[in-house]
Design an enzyme around this catalytic site. Sequence first.
Site, mmCIF file in Angstrom:
data_model
loop_
_atom_site.group_PDB
_atom_site.id
_atom_site.type_symbol
_atom_site.label_atom_id
_atom_site.label_comp_id
_atom_site.label_asym_id
_atom_site.label_seq_id
_atom_site.Cartn_x
_atom_site.Cartn_y
_atom_site.Cartn_z
ATOM 1 N N LYS A 134 0.821 -1.208 0.000
ATOM 2 C CA LYS A 134 0.000 0.000 0.000
ATOM 3 C C LYS A 134 0.863 1.268 0.000
ATOM 4 O O LYS A 134 0.659 2.159 -0.815
ATOM 5 C CB LYS A 134 -0.908 0.065 1.233
ATOM 6 C CG LYS A 134 -1.959 -1.019 1.304
ATOM 7 C CD LYS A 134 -2.904 -0.769 2.471
ATOM 8 C CE LYS A 134 -2.268 -0.885 3.843
ATOM 9 N NZ LYS A 134 -1.904 -2.263 4.239
ATOM 10 N N ARG A 168 -10.187 0.989 8.217
ATOM 11 C CA ARG A 168 -9.767 -0.388 8.467
ATOM 12 C C ARG A 168 -10.853 -1.188 9.165
ATOM 13 O O ARG A 168 -10.663 -2.378 9.411
ATOM 14 C CB ARG A 168 -8.534 -0.361 9.368
ATOM 15 C CG ARG A 168 -7.208 -0.328 8.575
ATOM 16 C CD ARG A 168 -6.298 -1.199 9.213
ATOM 17 N NE ARG A 168 -4.919 -1.346 9.312
ATOM 18 C CZ ARG A 168 -3.882 -0.683 8.921
ATOM 19 N NH1 ARG A 168 -3.991 0.407 8.272
ATOM 20 N NH2 ARG A 168 -2.668 -1.087 9.174
ATOM 21 N N ARG A 194 11.322 -6.540 5.831
ATOM 22 C CA ARG A 194 11.392 -5.180 5.273
ATOM 23 C C ARG A 194 12.055 -4.156 6.189
ATOM 24 O O ARG A 194 12.044 -4.281 7.409
ATOM 25 C CB ARG A 194 10.009 -4.705 4.820
ATOM 26 C CG ARG A 194 9.051 -4.365 5.929
ATOM 27 C CD ARG A 194 7.701 -3.952 5.342
ATOM 28 N NE ARG A 194 6.736 -3.698 6.403
ATOM 29 C CZ ARG A 194 5.485 -3.333 6.190
ATOM 30 N NH1 ARG A 194 5.030 -3.174 4.962
ATOM 31 N NH2 ARG A 194 4.668 -3.106 7.210
ATOM 32 N N ARG A 206 10.555 -1.400 11.423
ATOM 33 C CA ARG A 206 9.428 -1.085 12.284
ATOM 34 C C ARG A 206 9.365 -2.072 13.436
ATOM 35 O O ARG A 206 9.620 -3.253 13.266
ATOM 36 C CB ARG A 206 8.122 -1.150 11.484
ATOM 37 C CG ARG A 206 7.864 0.098 10.704
ATOM 38 C CD ARG A 206 6.732 -0.071 9.718
ATOM 39 N NE ARG A 206 5.516 -0.627 10.307
ATOM 40 C CZ ARG A 206 4.354 -0.650 9.670
ATOM 41 N NH1 ARG A 206 4.262 -0.146 8.451
ATOM 42 N NH2 ARG A 206 3.294 -1.176 10.234
ATOM 43 N N ARG A 259 -1.699 -8.959 13.239
ATOM 44 C CA ARG A 259 -2.173 -7.938 12.299
ATOM 45 C C ARG A 259 -2.997 -8.589 11.184
ATOM 46 O O ARG A 259 -4.010 -8.043 10.759
ATOM 47 C CB ARG A 259 -0.989 -7.152 11.734
ATOM 48 C CG ARG A 259 -0.419 -6.177 12.761
ATOM 49 C CD ARG A 259 1.006 -5.795 12.483
ATOM 50 N NE ARG A 259 1.179 -4.968 11.310
ATOM 51 C CZ ARG A 259 2.345 -4.803 10.686
ATOM 52 N NH1 ARG A 259 3.427 -5.412 11.126
ATOM 53 N NH2 ARG A 259 2.422 -4.024 9.638
HETATM 54 P P1 AMP Z 1 0.302 0.481 8.888
HETATM 55 O O1 AMP Z 1 1.500 1.334 8.742
HETATM 56 O O2 AMP Z 1 -0.839 0.932 8.010
HETATM 57 O O3 AMP Z 1 0.600 -0.988 8.738
HETATM 58 O O4 AMP Z 1 -0.215 0.674 10.393
HETATM 59 C C1 AMP Z 1 0.575 0.303 11.486
HETATM 60 C C2 AMP Z 1 -0.278 0.114 12.735
HETATM 61 O O5 AMP Z 1 -0.952 1.340 13.054
HETATM 62 C C3 AMP Z 1 -1.389 -0.902 12.612
HETATM 63 O O6 AMP Z 1 -0.953 -2.217 12.872
HETATM 64 C C4 AMP Z 1 -2.386 -0.407 13.667
HETATM 65 O O7 AMP Z 1 -1.964 -0.730 14.963
HETATM 66 C C5 AMP Z 1 -2.275 1.090 13.509
HETATM 67 N N1 AMP Z 1 -3.219 1.642 12.504
HETATM 68 C C6 AMP Z 1 -2.916 2.271 11.334
HETATM 69 N N2 AMP Z 1 -4.027 2.646 10.673
HETATM 70 C C7 AMP Z 1 -5.071 2.237 11.437
HETATM 71 C C8 AMP Z 1 -6.492 2.319 11.308
HETATM 72 N N3 AMP Z 1 -7.077 2.906 10.242
HETATM 73 N N4 AMP Z 1 -7.256 1.779 12.295
HETATM 74 C C9 AMP Z 1 -6.699 1.197 13.374
HETATM 75 N N5 AMP Z 1 -5.379 1.085 13.563
HETATM 76 C C10 AMP Z 1 -4.564 1.604 12.605
#
Ligand code: AMP
Length: 227
Positions: free
Chosen positions: A18, A93, A132, A166, A177
């Site tokens: 993404k 999400r 990654r 990360r 996740r």
């Molecule tokens: P990402 O970088 O999109 O993989 O997001 C990393 C982490 O941030 C996720 O595993 C969640 O803990 C949190 N997070 C990001 N976006 C959302 C969202 N829209 N709703 C809930 N948690 C989120």
Amino acid sequence: ISSQAHSIILFGPPGAGKGTQAVRISQTTGKPQISTGDMLREAVREGTDLGNEAKGYMNRGLLVPDSIIIGLISERLKRSDASGGVLFDGFPRTIPQAIALDKLLITFGLKINFVFELIVDDEQIISRVVGRYTCKNCDTGYHDQFLKPKIEGVCDNCGKKVFIRRNDDNSQTVRSRLKDYHRKTSPMISYYSNIGILYKINGMLGVDNVTKKFNATKLLQVGLPIT
Ligand code: AMP
């Protein structure tokens, strides 16, 4: 007369690509990328109250509560660069987030034209996420096996030599996740396909081929001026 600025949602499991594709789509369409994951990581780094609250969830691979996310997004949409439409990356999400977004779209005069679902097998997800890392300076993404820098230890893009991983990119966290993705995020597939704006993209292809798939949709149409 419609004056709703065209917007895009990008969703898919962690590691689907993404973020990588969002940067490219943002360049093609001129829409700012709104990544809730990036916004949360920034809040964590800065040690804000919101960041401190979100951190525990993120490190355990759990979704951050909807109320926090919806608050973040409504603040972000107030900024002037959002008025011409945006690219949501990693938001919404959950179904409650999608419902809250529908209200915000009306408030801010936006409309979702495309929802892209990036599809990648669970097996592939785990190996992608676990390997990654990114350049600490410019955020360019790499992978231990699939996408190494041309010169080992040196960022292709900026030439710096410090890389970061990360906290939540480990095999244990990625499993929770993924579980949350299947339980809470994938119901949005029917939410958006019911209104006819869902486009499925095969995320197993290479990065450039995935970009070609995006460009083969009527994606550019959302970059055109509002009518
Ligand atoms: P990402 O970088 O999109 O993989 O997001 C990393 C982490 O941030 C996720 O595993 C969640 O803990 C949190 N997070 C990001 N976006 C959302 C969202 N829209 N709703 C809930 N948690 C989120």
